[in-house]
Design a protein around this motif. Structure first.
Motif: not given
Length: 271
Positions: A32-33, A36, A228, A231-232, A236, A246, A249-250, A253, A257
């Motif tokens: 996932f990283a 991104r 996911s 990771t997000a 962030n 953050s 954003e998570a 994402f 997913s």
């Protein structure tokens, strides 16, 4: 920014469609990283079967560094899965295969390699608990996924080493989640986050709670949604140091997913 997932890699075999996908908490973090746009590596253990070779080929295709991985004769990590209205249902596994049977030991070369990353992520299913003190001494921020299978003894043993700790808490109430996070907070600067399925996620930094409602979609497959989100959030937060931003954003994402089959695609038919 360079990030490293240490621990589990598996194949998730979807028995209802005879298709397998790469997965595992630590491996998913790296994948996932990379998705991104972040340089990512994975440090884990591969078996000698076709499943192992398949996962390795996917990581090579994604250009994820696996140069420090181990290889042993035996079964790669493998889980059996089905879907019910988009919700992934685990039916059993070999509990990590060679990863479980050959616990990793860090060499001086490994430690030098690990020390160059911006953050390390591992988890309860990664068979890495014995490495946490060594990793912590390297001075790299450490993230740990306790998933939903944790017990209090594990939390008390592992959480002092973590900078970020994630828990799946859809089985407990909102009020109990607040109490849970407050109880297990250990170190200044630490961030604890509980994801709660279709309910709001809750983060705690030792002073304040922060909340994030999920982004609702008609899920094709919830496999990897938690990874996911993690990771997000981490990517962030490392840039912004803003928990609320953050988490937003998570959530976005993680929702996206859920529209992908498997954790991050790359399905292959099996017999």
């Amino acid at each position: 920014m360079k990030v490293l997932g240490i621990g589990d890699n598996v194949v998730d075999k979807y028995i209802h469609i005879k298709t397998m996908y790469p997965g595992g908490n630590a491996l998913n973090f790296s994948a996932f990283a990379k998705k991104r746009g972040v340089e990512a590596a994975f440090l884990g253990t591969f078996g000698s079967d076709k499943e192992a070779k398949y996962v390795e080929s996917v990581l090579n295709e994604l250009q994820i560094d696996i140069s420090r991985c181990r290889y042993y004769s035996g079964e790669n990590g493998c889980a059996r899965v089905t879907l019910e209205e988009g919700e992934r249902i685990f039916l059993g596994s070999n509990e990590g295969g060679v990863t479980r049977d050959n616990l990793m030991k860090l060499t001086d070369e490994d430690k030098s390699y690990i020390s160059k990353f911006s953050i390390i992520h591992t988890g309860l299913y990664s068979h890495t608990a014995h490495l946490l003190s060594d990793i912590k001494e390297l001075g790299v921020p450490l993230s740990f996924d306790f998933s939903d299978d944790f017990d209090n003894k594990q939390i008390e043993s592992y959480i002092p080493y973590t900078d970020f700790a994630f828990f799946s808490c859809s089985h407990i109430s909102d009020a109990d989640t607040h109490k849970f996070l407050h109880t297990h907070f250990k170190n200044k600067g630490q961030i604890l986050i509980a994801t709660r399925g279709s309910e709001r996620a809750i983060a705690y930094d030792g002073t304040e709670f922060c909340y994030q409602d999920p982004k609702y979609v008609i899920a094709k497959d919830t496999m990897g949604a938690g990874d996911s989100f993690i990771t997000a959030f981490l990517l962030n937060y490392l840039k912004s140091k803003d928990i609320s931003l953050s988490m937003g954003e998570a959530a976005s994402f993680a929702a996206n997913s859920c529209l992908v089959e498997g954790s991050f695609g790359f399905g292959m038919a099996y017999e």
